[in-house]
Each structure stands twice: as structure tokens, then as C-alpha cells.
Design an enzyme around this catalytic site. Structure first.
Site, short mmCIF file in Angstrom:
data_model
loop_
_atom_site.label_atom_id
_atom_site.label_comp_id
_atom_site.label_asym_id
_atom_site.label_seq_id
_atom_site.Cartn_x
_atom_site.Cartn_y
_atom_site.Cartn_z
N ARG A 176 15.71 2.84 -16.90
CA ARG A 176 16.34 1.97 -15.88
C ARG A 176 16.89 2.76 -14.70
O ARG A 176 17.78 2.31 -13.99
CB ARG A 176 17.44 1.10 -16.50
CG ARG A 176 16.92 0.19 -17.57
CD ARG A 176 17.77 -1.05 -17.71
NE ARG A 176 17.09 -1.98 -18.59
CZ ARG A 176 17.23 -1.99 -19.90
NH1 ARG A 176 18.05 -1.14 -20.50
NH2 ARG A 176 16.57 -2.86 -20.62
N LYS A 178 11.48 3.59 -0.15
CA LYS A 178 10.41 2.66 -0.57
C LYS A 178 9.57 3.39 -1.60
O LYS A 178 9.10 4.50 -1.35
CB LYS A 178 9.53 2.28 0.61
CG LYS A 178 10.05 1.11 1.41
CD LYS A 178 8.99 0.63 2.39
CE LYS A 178 9.51 -0.49 3.25
NZ LYS A 178 8.56 -0.87 4.30
N GLU A 209 2.36 8.66 12.50
CA GLU A 209 3.67 8.06 12.19
C GLU A 209 4.73 8.59 13.17
O GLU A 209 5.69 7.89 13.48
CB GLU A 209 4.10 8.37 10.75
CG GLU A 209 3.15 7.85 9.67
CD GLU A 209 3.34 6.36 9.34
OE1 GLU A 209 4.16 5.69 10.00
OE2 GLU A 209 2.64 5.88 8.43
N LYS A 256 14.30 7.03 11.71
CA LYS A 256 14.09 6.30 10.46
C LYS A 256 15.42 6.08 9.73
O LYS A 256 15.69 4.99 9.22
CB LYS A 256 13.10 7.04 9.56
CG LYS A 256 12.93 6.33 8.23
CD LYS A 256 11.55 6.29 7.72
CE LYS A 256 11.47 5.35 6.53
NZ LYS A 256 10.23 5.42 5.83
N GLU A 273 14.66 -4.18 4.24
CA GLU A 273 13.69 -4.78 5.16
C GLU A 273 13.83 -6.29 5.30
O GLU A 273 12.88 -7.05 5.16
CB GLU A 273 12.25 -4.42 4.72
CG GLU A 273 11.27 -4.54 5.86
CD GLU A 273 9.90 -3.98 5.53
OE1 GLU A 273 9.80 -2.78 5.25
OE2 GLU A 273 8.94 -4.76 5.55
N ARG A 322 13.97 -3.12 9.85
CA ARG A 322 13.14 -2.11 9.18
C ARG A 322 11.66 -2.42 9.34
O ARG A 322 10.81 -1.53 9.32
CB ARG A 322 13.53 -1.97 7.71
CG ARG A 322 12.73 -0.87 7.01
CD ARG A 322 13.30 -0.41 5.69
NE ARG A 322 12.49 0.69 5.17
CZ ARG A 322 12.82 1.44 4.16
NH1 ARG A 322 13.95 1.26 3.53
NH2 ARG A 322 12.00 2.42 3.75
N ASN A 325 6.78 -0.83 10.38
CA ASN A 325 5.44 -1.20 9.93
C ASN A 325 4.46 -1.35 11.08
O ASN A 325 3.35 -1.87 10.89
CB ASN A 325 5.49 -2.51 9.15
CG ASN A 325 6.38 -2.40 7.93
OD1 ASN A 325 6.45 -1.33 7.31
ND2 ASN A 325 7.08 -3.46 7.58
N HIS A 335 0.77 -1.07 10.52
CA HIS A 335 0.51 -0.92 9.08
C HIS A 335 -0.23 -2.10 8.46
O HIS A 335 -1.01 -1.91 7.53
CB HIS A 335 1.81 -0.66 8.32
CG HIS A 335 2.30 0.75 8.46
ND1 HIS A 335 2.63 1.30 9.69
CD2 HIS A 335 2.49 1.76 7.56
CE1 HIS A 335 3.02 2.56 9.51
NE2 HIS A 335 2.94 2.86 8.24
N HIS A 378 -3.35 -1.14 6.52
CA HIS A 378 -3.53 -1.37 5.08
C HIS A 378 -4.81 -2.16 4.83
O HIS A 378 -5.51 -1.93 3.85
CB HIS A 378 -2.33 -2.12 4.50
CG HIS A 378 -1.10 -1.26 4.40
ND1 HIS A 378 0.14 -1.77 4.13
CD2 HIS A 378 -0.92 0.07 4.56
CE1 HIS A 378 1.03 -0.78 4.11
NE2 HIS A 378 0.41 0.34 4.38
N HIS A 382 -4.58 7.55 4.99
CA HIS A 382 -3.56 6.57 5.38
C HIS A 382 -3.16 6.67 6.86
O HIS A 382 -3.22 5.67 7.59
CB HIS A 382 -2.32 6.73 4.48
CG HIS A 382 -1.20 5.80 4.83
ND1 HIS A 382 -1.33 4.43 4.78
CD2 HIS A 382 0.06 6.04 5.27
CE1 HIS A 382 -0.19 3.87 5.17
NE2 HIS A 382 0.67 4.83 5.47
N1 GLY Z 1 7.11 3.26 5.89
C1 GLY Z 1 7.88 2.20 6.38
C2 GLY Z 1 9.24 2.10 5.79
O1 GLY Z 1 9.68 3.01 5.11
O2 GLY Z 1 9.91 1.12 5.98
#
Ligand code: GLY
Length: 366
Positions: A121, A143, A185, A227, A237, A241, A245, A248, A252, A266
Site C-alpha cells: 500500500r 504521475k 518536452e 513543472k 490535474e 496541470r 499535456n 499529448h 498518444h 514518445h
Molecule cells: N507529463 C504531464 C504531467 O506530468 O502532468
């Protein structure tokens, strides 16, 4: 060494950035460990390159290190790998006072972070990212997750590391293609939040790719500050946040439709995605022709080409857009896209109509 603190009511950890600092990992780690035992999960390439220095440093600080090298790629970023890794950790009788270290690129960091968040956990973990992309993005902000057959990163958690150690030295062994992938990025931060940084990149971005140490440190530092500020404001998010993206959802879809084959990695998919988002912003009248051209020219100049993999060249708009709808951000068949008003200012466009995107698809992707 530069330090960035990521702090709000729930989060409190540091990002350390320097050159050659992984060689002092032992002395750095001492104050972060409850028990002097760490599980270092690393990919095989990283293991072969850095095990010796890292082991020496940890031994000097009397930290017991158990290395678990694993083979990872986007196709192995799945729940089966998490299960195997968890069994391995349990076979060593891992307990809650132990610390797990993710030592590798973004895919490894996501898998390890996720495993750390669910094993017993939740066990403390530390990120030591070894690619430019993971240093400026995925190792920071908590994330974690793996892919599912239904889409990328659909199984995961928000689980913050206790520390991030970013060493620019380890970038020296990276192929140019990997550096460029991370650079996508970095440009993203300039576009969404910081025109001054974007201007700096126009002048100095090539130095980052050529391995100039001061340029690398500054670009990573600036990216991580932006960031960190965004994550502090909106860890889960619920709002801003999502700006991170940019490109993205397109990216994706490209990766998934390409079945995660290595002809497109990526950051390359994200770079193409950012171009698509920029074009859409232009076609929608949000961004000026001048800003549009500045962004596209910089991608071209730095060497991030606009080339979809051959097998996707003639993909139908319908197929592409339905792949985009598998994204976590899609709600009830409508798309949430990140669009750009001007360089340094992006915004969240909710409920973007599928029909409109289908109509503009040819224009965006040409
Ligand atoms: N890679 C995008 C984020 O961490 O929110």
C-alpha cells in the site's frame, strides 16, 4: 548543484540538479532513508553503465543496495511487468521502511513509481532519471502508471517521490534521437508558460542537444521550475496541470496506432502532437501566423521532424480521432485539447467537437 523545492499542503520534496552528482548518491540519500536499504530498479543499459559508480557511492555511505535490472519498453509497460516486479520485491521481503529507487528513463520511472505506490500500500521511492525526457517531465510531479490495451497510461496513480536526483552527466551516453525526444518536452514549457524561456531556446536550444553542460542545466532547471509550479497548484490535474499535456492527446494516439513500435518514440510523437495542436490553434484563429511560424521553424531547425510513421500516413481522420477519444482526458465523446493563444500562453479547450476535428484533420496533419 541547483535545488528546486516542490511544496504545497500535501507535497514536499526536492529536485536536485547537477553534473556528476549520481556519484555522490550515497551521501545525498542518507537523510532521506528511514532504513539504510534501497531497491534500485534500473533498466539493463543503465545497470551496465552506472552500477559500479553507484554501488561504490552507496557502500561508502553504508547503504545496502539491491539492484533489480529489468528490460522495459513501451510494450512492456503493462500490469504484467508490475506484477513480476512486485513479486521480485516481495521475494526480498521488502518492508515499508525500505526505499525504492527508479534509475532509468520515463517508461521505467512510470512503472517503478506505480509499483511503489501499490506495493504494501505504498513504499517511499526516489527518482533518478537518466534521459532528458524523464529529467524534464516524467520524473517530476508523481504521475505513475502503465498502459492498457484500451490506451496509454490508463492504469496508474498520483504518487509523489521523496526526492528527484537529476544528473546531466548521464545524458552524455544518450543518442541524439533520445535528446531530441526530451527536447520536445522542453519546448513545451516555453510554449505553454514562458516566452522568455522560448526565446532562450531559440538561441541556445542547439547547445542542449550538443551537450553543453550549462545549457543542459539551465534548460532542465527552467523546465522543472515551471513543472513544479504547475504541480504545486494542481497535483491531481483538476485544472491547469492539463496544460502539460500540450500535444499529448495527438501524440498518444500516434504511439498507440503505431503499436508502440520503436520507429517513433514518445518525445517524437509528442513533438508531432505539439505541431498538430499549434496548427489547430492557428486554424481556429487563436494564434498568430507569426507565432505559428516561430514554433514550427524551431521544431524544424532543431531537427524534430514532422514525419508520421509511414504506416500512419494515410490514416483516416475517423480512426485517428477515435484513438484520441481513448485518452483519459476525453469525457463523453468530446475532446479536451490544449491549444495556444500565443507563445507563453496555452489554454484548456474543453468540449472540442469531434466533428470539427474530423473536418480539420487533413489540414492539421499535412
Ligand atoms: N507529463 C504531464 C504531467 O506530468 O502532468
Amino acid at each position: 548543484m541547483k535545488t528546486i523545492k516542490l511544496k504545497n499542503k500535501q507535497i514536499n520534496y526536492s529536485i536536485l540538479i547537477g553534473n556528476g552528482i549520481y556519484k555522490s548518491t550515497g551521501s545525498i540519500l542518507k537523510k532521506y532513508l528511514i532504513k539504510k536499504r534501497v531497491f534500485i530498479i534500473c533498466d539493463l543499459v543503465v545497470f551496465n553503465l552506472y552500477k559500479k559508480n553507484l554501488s561504490t557511492s552507496l557502500k561508502r555511505s553504508r547503504i545496502e543496495a539491491i539492484f533489480i535490472p529489468i528490460k522495459v519498453d513501451e510494450r512492456k509497460k503493462n500490469i504484467a511487468t508490475v506484477s513480476t516486479l512486485s513479486s521480485k520485491l516481495l521475494s526480498f521481503n521488502i518492508d515499508r521502511k525500505d526505499t525504492i529507487i527508479a534509475f532509468g528513463g520515463g517508461i521505467l520511472g512510470d512503472i517503478v513509481g506505480f509499483t511503489a505506490s501499490i506495493i504494501l500500500r505504498g513504499v517511499n521511492y526516489i527518482q533518478i532519471p537518466t534521459t532528458l525526457l524523464s529529467q524534464v517531465d516524467s520524473s517530476v510531479g508523481g504521475k505513475t502508471g502503465v498502459n492498457s490495451s484500451y490506451g496509454k497510461n490508463l492504469i496508474g496513480t498520483f504518487y509523489q517521490p521523496k526526492l528527484v536526483i537529476i544528473d546531466t552527466d548521464v545524458l552524455n551516453s544518450l543518442p541524439r534521437r533520445e535528446l531530441l525526444s526530451g527536447y520536445a518536452e522542453i519546448i513545451k514549457y516555453g510554449i505553454i508558460k514562458d516566452i522568455k524561456f522560448f526565446r532562450w531556446l531559440l538561441k541556445n536550444g542547439y547547445k542542449v542537444i550538443e551537450g553543453n553542460n550549462n545549457a543542459k542545466i539551465y534548460a532542465i532547471y527552467r523546465s522543472c521550475i515551471i513543472k513544479a509550479q504547475i504541480v504545486e497548484a494542481d497535483e491531481k490535474e483538476q485544472g491547469i496541470r492539463a496544460l502539460l499535456n500540450l500535444g499529448h492527446t495527438f501524440g498518444h494516439a500516434i504511439e498507440s496506432l503505431n503499436e508502440f513500435k520503436k520507429n517513433i518514440i514518445h518525445g517524437e510523437a509528442v513533438a508531432i502532437g505539439i505541431r498538430f495542436a499549434t496548427k489547430l490553434s492557428y486554424l481556429e484563429g487563436y494564434i498568430s501566423n507569426l507565432d505559428y511560424n516561430k514554433i514550427v521553424s524551431h521544431f524544424n531547425d532543431i531537427g524534430l521532424k514532422n514525419t508520421l510513421p509511414k504506416n500512419l500516413n494515410n490514416i483516416s481522420a475517423k480512426k485517428f480521432v477515435s484513438e484520441m477519444l481513448k485518452d483519459k482526458k476525453a469525457i463523453d465523446e468530446s475532446l479536451t485539447l490544449i491549444l495556444i493563444k500565443r507563445i507563453g500562453s496555452a489554454f484548456i479547450k474543453k468540449d472540442y467537437s469531434q466533428k470539427k476535428l474530423l473536418k480539420l484533420f487533413k489540414e492539421i496533419t499535412k
